[in-house]
Scaffold this motif. Structure first.
Motif, PDB file in Angstrom:
ATOM      1  N   ILE A 223       0.865  -1.177   0.000  1.00 25.40           N
ATOM      2  CA  ILE A 223       0.000   0.000   0.000  1.00 25.40           C
ATOM      3  C   ILE A 223       0.901   1.225   0.000  1.00 25.40           C
ATOM      4  N   VAL A 224       0.840   2.021  -1.053  1.00 25.13           N
ATOM      5  CA  VAL A 224       1.651   3.229  -1.173  1.00 25.13           C
ATOM      6  C   VAL A 224       0.803   4.426  -0.754  1.00 25.13           C
ATOM      7  N   ILE A 225       1.328   5.238   0.177  1.00 26.72           N
ATOM      8  CA  ILE A 225       0.645   6.452   0.619  1.00 26.72           C
ATOM      9  C   ILE A 225       1.579   7.628   0.360  1.00 26.72           C
ATOM     10  N   THR A 226       1.151   8.551  -0.522  1.00 31.67           N
ATOM     11  CA  THR A 226       2.013   9.664  -0.898  1.00 31.67           C
ATOM     12  C   THR A 226       1.176  10.804  -1.470  1.00 31.67           C
ATOM     13  N   ASP A 227       1.775  11.996  -1.490  1.00 29.75           N
ATOM     14  CA  ASP A 227       1.128  13.146  -2.141  1.00 29.75           C
ATOM     15  C   ASP A 227       1.913  13.611  -3.350  1.00 29.75           C
ATOM     16  N   ILE A 257      -0.383  -4.012  -5.705  1.00 26.00           N
ATOM     17  CA  ILE A 257      -0.060  -2.704  -5.143  1.00 26.00           C
ATOM     18  C   ILE A 257      -1.321  -1.853  -5.110  1.00 26.00           C
ATOM     19  N   HIS A 258      -1.744  -1.478  -3.918  1.00 29.01           N
ATOM     20  CA  HIS A 258      -2.854  -0.553  -3.731  1.00 29.01           C
ATOM     21  C   HIS A 258      -2.270   0.825  -3.423  1.00 29.01           C
ATOM     22  N   GLY A 259      -3.051   1.866  -3.639  1.00 32.58           N
ATOM     23  CA  GLY A 259      -2.556   3.213  -3.368  1.00 32.58           C
ATOM     24  C   GLY A 259      -3.585   4.074  -2.669  1.00 32.58           C
ATOM     25  N   ALA A 260      -3.108   4.922  -1.750  1.00 35.24           N
ATOM     26  CA  ALA A 260      -3.927   5.970  -1.121  1.00 35.24           C
ATOM     27  C   ALA A 260      -3.189   7.280  -1.360  1.00 35.24           C
ATOM     28  N   PHE A 261      -3.727   8.123  -2.218  1.00 34.90           N
ATOM     29  CA  PHE A 261      -3.014   9.304  -2.692  1.00 34.90           C
ATOM     30  C   PHE A 261      -3.641  10.569  -2.119  1.00 34.90           C
ATOM     31  N   VAL A 262      -2.771  11.465  -1.640  1.00 36.24           N
ATOM     32  CA  VAL A 262      -3.223  12.732  -1.058  1.00 36.24           C
ATOM     33  C   VAL A 262      -3.407  13.733  -2.186  1.00 36.24           C
ATOM     34  N   LYS A 292      -7.267   4.736  -4.149  1.00 38.52           N
ATOM     35  CA  LYS A 292      -8.122   5.571  -3.311  1.00 38.52           C
ATOM     36  C   LYS A 292      -7.451   6.925  -3.112  1.00 38.52           C
ATOM     37  N   TYR A 293      -8.229   7.902  -2.627  1.00 44.86           N
ATOM     38  CA  TYR A 293      -7.699   9.231  -2.342  1.00 44.86           C
ATOM     39  C   TYR A 293      -8.052   9.597  -0.904  1.00 44.86           C
ATOM     40  N   THR A 294      -7.112  10.244  -0.229  1.00 43.97           N
ATOM     41  CA  THR A 294      -7.347  10.689   1.136  1.00 43.97           C
ATOM     42  C   THR A 294      -8.127  12.002   1.103  1.00 43.97           C
ATOM     43  N   ASP A 295      -8.544  12.480   2.277  1.00 43.04           N
ATOM     44  CA  ASP A 295      -9.038  13.854   2.341  1.00 43.04           C
ATOM     45  C   ASP A 295      -7.835  14.783   2.454  1.00 43.04           C
ATOM     46  N   SER A 296      -8.078  16.066   2.604  1.00 40.73           N
ATOM     47  CA  SER A 296      -6.982  17.035   2.600  1.00 40.73           C
ATOM     48  C   SER A 296      -6.065  16.890   3.799  1.00 40.73           C
ATOM     49  N   ALA A 297      -6.517  16.180   4.832  1.00 39.78           N
ATOM     50  CA  ALA A 297      -5.700  15.985   6.029  1.00 39.78           C
ATOM     51  C   ALA A 297      -5.079  14.597   6.079  1.00 39.78           C
ATOM     52  N   GLY A 298      -5.122  13.879   4.970  1.00 37.35           N
ATOM     53  CA  GLY A 298      -4.471  12.578   4.911  1.00 37.35           C
ATOM     54  C   GLY A 298      -5.299  11.436   5.454  1.00 37.35           C
TER      55      GLY A 298
END
Length: 350
Positions: A223-227, A257-262, A292-298
């Motif tokens: 799971i990749v988490i990045t902006d 690979i899943h992603g959560a992008f800011v 997926k996408y996070t909210d503005s606060a991650g």
């Protein structure tokens, strides 16, 4: 992280493949026979079929079930919300020709789950790091409570990997460990500075693929988490040692690979073209992962990635290719009286 030359890269990919083959070689299973390809059939029209909530990729892990035909093609498909998949609800086409196949529920043959969290800890994540951390902690708690045999590793990165250059973390990454250990480790992380806009997720992903002790018979997830976009070899900096094209062969078929992008300045949920050299989302797309996408606060509900559901609703479809050395288009039609889903995998190599 030490620099990888091109020769070292391709040797590294070969080593990864060999280790994956060895790690899955002990699983006792019963033989199956692939039925003959249907004759005189017509491919359905895609009209009325949804491409939502169906994911798939070629599966290049060793076949966990002996089949009477050598060198079968394995496709992993996931249908969130579908717990039982009768053979007569799916049809599989290779280059417009319908295939006879055998079907296995993946969780029955890969009964462990290993997850690597690839977490951006640069200064631009300062406004989002607490939300991302809390999301990971909540996710780890839910996985622990699910009763699954799960291990979680954490790879923090900025322009560098192991350790990130701008923060002091000990250890510099967390080996695949219990969900409780992952919660404790993530709780100690914080956002550093970084030196420019792009960061180094590609090195972090390859570090996870090669350095973590992935378990035999485990489903392997990142799971990749990045902006930010990724640095890549040849981008004018001296941070990254890979291009996206170079690392894809060692990922597709071996890892999901899943992603959560800011969202904010690079990633937006309306975008559909992920082909830019620094766009990490293409790795998700080509390994059958969820974006997926996070909210503005991650903040992001990582449980909505559906990983537990993804695991419980994933199947391996095995068939015999007429020309395994070629590049192919695979199409899967899932059809019930109330649900129609369609998956297309283009440029598939076996």
């Amino acid at each position: 992280m030490r620099k990888f030359g091109r020769t070292t890269l391709f040797a590294l990919i070969a080593v990864i493949s060999a280790l994956l083959v060895y790690s899955c070689s002990e699983i006792p299973v019963a033989p199956r026979v692939i039925p003959k390809d249907p004759v005189g059939t017509t491919k359905p029209s895609t009209s009325g079929y949804s491409t939502i909530d169906i994911f798939g990729t070629v599966d290049k892990m060793p076949s966990l079930v002996p089949i009477a035909v050598p060198d079968t093609v394995n496709i992993r498909i996931s249908l969130p919300g579908v717990e039982n998949l009768p053979d007569n609800t799916i049809r599989v086409f290779e280059d417009n020709k319908e295939q006879g196949f055998v079907l296995f529920k993946e969780s029955a043959i890969r009964n462990k789950l290993d997850i690597a969290i690839i977490l951006d800890v640069t200064g631009s994540m300062g406004y989002a790091i607490d939300g991302a951390k809390n999301s990971i902690i909540d996710f780890a708690t839910n996985l622990e409570e699910s009763g699954m045999d799960v291990r979680i590793g954490v790879i923090p990165f900025d322009d560098y990997v192991n350790p990130p250059s701008d923060i002091e973390v000990e250890p510099p990454y967390l080996e695949l460990s219990s969900p409780a250990d992952a919660r404790d480790y993530v709780g100690e992380l914080y956002a550093g500075y970084g030196g420019d806009a792009p960061e180094n997720p590609y090195d972090a992903i390859m570090f996870a693929a090669t350095a973590l002790e992935w378990r035999p018979s485990a489903q392997r997830v990142m799971i990749v988490i990045t902006d930010a976009p990724g640095h890549y070899e040849g981008d004018g900096y001296d941070f990254a040692h890979f291009t996206k094209a170079e690392i894809l062969p060692s990922l597709v078929g071996f890892f999901t690979i899943h992603g959560a992008f800011v969202p904010g300045w690079y990633y937006f949920d309306w975008q559909t073209d992920f082909s830019a050299s620094g766009d990490v989302r293409e790795l998700c797309q080509k390994t059958g992962g969820v974006i997926k996408y996070t909210d503005s606060a991650g903040n992001v509900d990582l449980n909505q990635l559906g990983i537990v559901e993804y695991v419980e609703s994933s199947w391996i479809v095995s068939f015999e290719s007429d020309s395994p050395a070629a590049t192919h288009t695979i199409e899967v039609f899932y059809t019930t009286s109330t649900d129609k889903r369609y998956l297309k995998i283009e440029g598939a190599t076996y």
